[in-house]
Every structure is written in C-alpha cells, then in structure tokens.
Design a protein around this motif. Structure first.
Motif, short mmCIF file in Angstrom:
data_model
loop_
_atom_site.label_atom_id
_atom_site.label_comp_id
_atom_site.label_asym_id
_atom_site.label_seq_id
_atom_site.Cartn_x
_atom_site.Cartn_y
_atom_site.Cartn_z
N GLU B 86 1.96 -9.05 -11.17
CA GLU B 86 1.69 -8.00 -10.17
C GLU B 86 1.52 -8.61 -8.78
N ARG B 87 0.89 -9.78 -8.75
CA ARG B 87 0.73 -10.49 -7.47
C ARG B 87 2.12 -10.81 -6.90
N LEU B 90 3.87 -7.65 -5.56
CA LEU B 90 3.44 -7.22 -4.22
C LEU B 90 4.11 -8.09 -3.14
N LEU B 206 -0.72 0.22 -6.38
CA LEU B 206 -0.96 -1.14 -6.84
C LEU B 206 -1.44 -1.97 -5.66
N GLY B 207 -2.59 -2.59 -5.81
CA GLY B 207 -3.11 -3.48 -4.78
C GLY B 207 -3.21 -2.82 -3.41
N GLY B 208 -3.63 -1.57 -3.38
CA GLY B 208 -3.81 -0.87 -2.11
C GLY B 208 -2.51 -0.37 -1.50
#
Lengths: 105, 372
Positions: B86-87, B90, B206-208
């Motif tokens: 996921e990192r 992004l 996801l992640g803001g």
C-alpha cells in the motif's frame, strides 16, 4: 452608529486526538501494524497502545480515552492517565496521531 | 469423514467466515490430528489468514495455542507485506497523477478496503494497476524511471498493445506490480473493452487520499474473470471475493447482462457463480440468474475449456487466441510473435543459466501438429 456585537470569550476546549488519515494500518488479535509512505519501518502496537489506537478512530480527548480504558481494564485512572499521556505523545511524535482542528471533523 | 474431506471442510469454513448468505455449518470442523502444518500452509496459500484470525477472534474456529502462534505469525507477515504494498501504491499513484496518466487500482487493496468489513481479512501479495491502452508506453516508461524492472519483455514490439494483458514489474525491494492493459489474457481479454472500464470507476480511501477503483459491477466482473481465467482452478479467496461483492456490492445487473453478451463473458460469469455457490455454499441472487438467462454459446464454452482444463498448459489459450483475433494480418503478427519472439524475450523466458532457442520454444506447437 451600529453597535458591534460583543465577541464572546474564547472557550478553551480540551485537545482532541485521532488517527492520522495518512497512516496505513492493519488491526488484528489485539495488535496494530502501522506504515506510511516515505517511512521504511512498520510500527507494531500491542496492549494499551493498540487499545488507544482503536479508540482514536474518532476524535477523543485524553480524559475520554482514559475513561474508556479504565472501564475496559478496571485499572486505576491515575496510572492509566500517565500511560496514555506518554503513549499519545509518542504516537503524535511518530505521526500516527494528529490533534484535531475543528475543521477536520 | 475422511481426513481429506475434513481438511477441505475446514478450509471452506474459514473461507466463508462472516459471509452474509453463506449456508455452511456454523460448527467448525476440527483440524485433522497432526495436520495443522498442512492446513496452515493451505490457509496461507489461499490468502485466508485474515479470515482465519477473524474467525478465531469470533470463536468460530478453535486451534491449539501453538497453532494460534503459527497462524498469527503468518498473518502478521501477510499484513506487513500488504502495508508495504500500500505504501508503494501511494507512491506509484502519485507519480501516475503527476504524469497525467489515468489509472485504476485493481484487486488486492481496492477489494480489501471496500468489499470486506476489515482490510485485514483480505491479504494480497502484489499490486495491479490498469491503464488505458493509449497510455501503455508512457506508463511502462514511468515504471522504468522509478526503478522497477519488467520481468518479461514483450515478445515483439507492439505485442502488448495489440494482444497483451499485463506486464509484471518488480521493485528493487522485490515487490510485484502488474501493469494491466486489460483484465484477461487470450480471447476474453480481446473481447473485453478495457477503455469502457474507465467509465465504471469510483474511489476508495487509502492513506488520506482517494484512489480510483472499479465500481461494484466492474469489480464483480473482474473478480469472476480473474477467478475463472487466471489459472485452471480458482483459489478459495478468489471465490470469496466474488461472494463478497455479490453480498455487499451494488451491482448493476443490466450492465452485467450487457457485458455478458457484448464481451462474450456469459460463460465466464456463469462458471464463476457456479464455482462460488458450490465452494462457499452461497445462494446466488436471482438477478444473477436473470442476467445470465441466455443460451451460452458453444464457441465460448470451448474457449473457456482452453483456460479451465489441463489443455491450458499445452498452449490451448494461445490456440484459442489465434481463432479470436480478427484479420489475417493480425493473426499472422500474433503467431509470428509467439514463434519468433525477440532474443531478449527468449533469454528471459528461459531463465538464468538455461538454454534459449527457437527449437525449445517450438516444442509445444510441434506437439500439436504431430498429434493431428
């Protein structure tokens, strides 16, 4: 001459905290894993830290968090408050939590 | 009950945990004595560790303390991998947006964050990103600039855009990223209109950020295509994805019926629903039956067999593709790419230290011809 309406004294509200929206997380079996872009490490929370993370899916004040944990663990509030203070400071410093600005919610 | 049946029952029990509408027995079968290692290996291979942990938390599965530690260790590793992906997602999608490239996040993270009650229920071990055919070359260039290595070059220049499904890339850390041009290889990949998929996109958080994903109807179609055409036998988590979207998604059944006809997907959808219903004990919504209430064409049935039977591993998908490609010149270009691929493709395909030669590559078609 129109009289200006009087400005009320600003009320000081206790600070509220919640999870940083930028945090990537997974929760399972009383542990939480946290990651974010640009950060190599993945942090692992367990025990009280994981419980604090779960509670802060919505904005809460520290006394709210302490009360909720006291209810769950049945422990002395002063001890819990000390732990929670330290934990929240640490999670804020690591960027996993944010203080809520009223416009955020 | 034989050990094997209990083994299968246990896996299916895990695969249906928390699924609305599933009709399997509420009582968990017990893992066969001394077989936990094998059960756990299957749970991991089937991407079911999240469902197994959730079932344990809910008291729907009982295991020994030692087995619990094993399961948690595997699930932790799966979640660390998912977070790492996921990192990367992004970072990659920021780069796509900076370059003005349209993209859609497929499968793994998109399904985990929208279809399931908790993303930890749905591990994944790669990323899949769909781009428009017109953006294929710029997207490949972008991934190369970001340090990703394409695992297998295209057989001949231009093959990707005309006949290809996806190109697997690897990050310097070993993460796998599949850049997709369409949803399937072979005939069904040619019949699907990938550009239309971009008209059926919504977003997930996801992640803001909000990232584009297929809407529930397209998500369902893709889940079926992936489960049925991705390999000869679907894994349980792939069927669970179908069941999950059927249970909680907002599916436009008129659209599904149109795609079944226009994209010739009726046999794929029908097969996927039948497998899902059988494996997970799920009653299909009547809309699904109505959407597929057509005579399933014999030609597509034969094409489906090329994917779902052992013929798949003897070149049947490639043979079916030749039949599905329109125009003699296009067919010739496809055959030429398969029989006479570039040297770089040939050596990559052979792998490190292995011989690469056209004769080795022609073994399969020679076998087809000599059998006739």
């Amino acid at each position: 001459v129109t009289e200006r309406p009087s400005t009320p004294f600003p009320r000081t509200l206790p600070a509220r905290f919640w999870r940083s929206p930028a945090a990537l997380s997974r929760s399972f079996e009383e542990e939480v894993l946290l990651a974010a872009p640009g950060r190599e490490a993945i942090d692992r929370l367990s025990g009280t830290a994981a419980a604090v993370w779960e509670l802060l899916d919505v904005p809460r004040t520290l006394p709210d968090v302490v009360a909720a944990l006291g209810h769950s663990y049945g422990a002395d509030s002063a001890t819990i408050a000390r732990d929670v203070d330290g934990l929240v400071d640490d999670l804020l410093a690591r960027g996993w939590l944010e203080e809520v600005i009223d416009n955020d919610v | 009950m034989s050990e094997l049946v209990r083994f299968g029952e246990l896996l299916r029990h895990v695969a249906t945990f928390g699924l609305p509408g599933a009709t399997l027995a509420p009582q968990a079968p017990v893992a066969p004595d001394g077989e936990w290692d094998a059960v756990l290996a299957s749970i991991s291979a089937d991407h079911l560790t999240g469902l197994a942990v959730a079932a344990l938390e809910a008291g729907a599965l009982q295991v020994t303390e030692e087995a619990l530690e094993d399961l948690l260790a595997r699930h932790r590793a799966a979640m660390v991998a998912a977070l790492g992906l996921e990192r990367t997602l992004l970072e990659l999608t920021t780069a796509f947006e900076d370059q003005g490239l349209d993209y859609v996040v497929l499968k793994g993270p998109a399904v985990a964050h929208t279809g399931y009650p908790d993303p930890s229920w749905r591990p994944f071990n790669d990323l899949d990103i769909l781009v428009r055919t017109g953006d294929w070359r710029p997207a490949l260039g972008l991934l190369a600039n970001l340090g990703l290595r394409r695992r297998l070059p295209e057989p001949r220049p231009g093959f990707d855009e005309r006949f290809g499904k996806a190109a697997t890339h690897v990050t310097p850390d070993g993460q796998e990223i599949d850049l997709h041009r369409t949803l399937a290889e072979g005939p069904f990949g040619l019949w699907i209109d990938p550009n239309e998929l971009f008209d059926h996109v919504t977003t997930f958080r996801l992640g803001g950020r909000r990232l584009p994903r297929l809407d529930d109807s397209a998500l369902l179609a893709h889940a079926c295509v992936h489960a049925v055409l991705g390999q000869s036998q679907p894994l349980l988590y792939e069927l669970r994805d179908i069941a999950q979207v059927l249970a909680v998604g907002r599916v436009d059944w008129e659209l599904i019926a149109r795609w079944a006809e226009q994209w010739r997907l009726a046999v794929v959808l029908e097969h996927a629903f039948a497998l899902t219903g059988k494996a997970l004990g799920m009653q299909l919504p009547h809309e699904a039956q109505e959407a597929l209430a057509m005579r399933l064409p014999r030609f597509e049935r034969r094409v489906l067999e090329a994917y779902t039977t052992p013929k798949r591993y003897r070149g049947a998908v490639a043979m079916s593709t030749i039949g599905a490609i329109r125009g003699v010149w296009h067919k010739a270009a496809y055959i030429r790419a398969l029989l006479l691929p570039g040297e770089e493709f040939l050596s990559s395909r052979a792998g490190n230290g292995h011989r690469s030669s056209y004769l080795l590559r022609w073994r399969t078609p020679i076998r087809w011809l000599t059998r006739r």
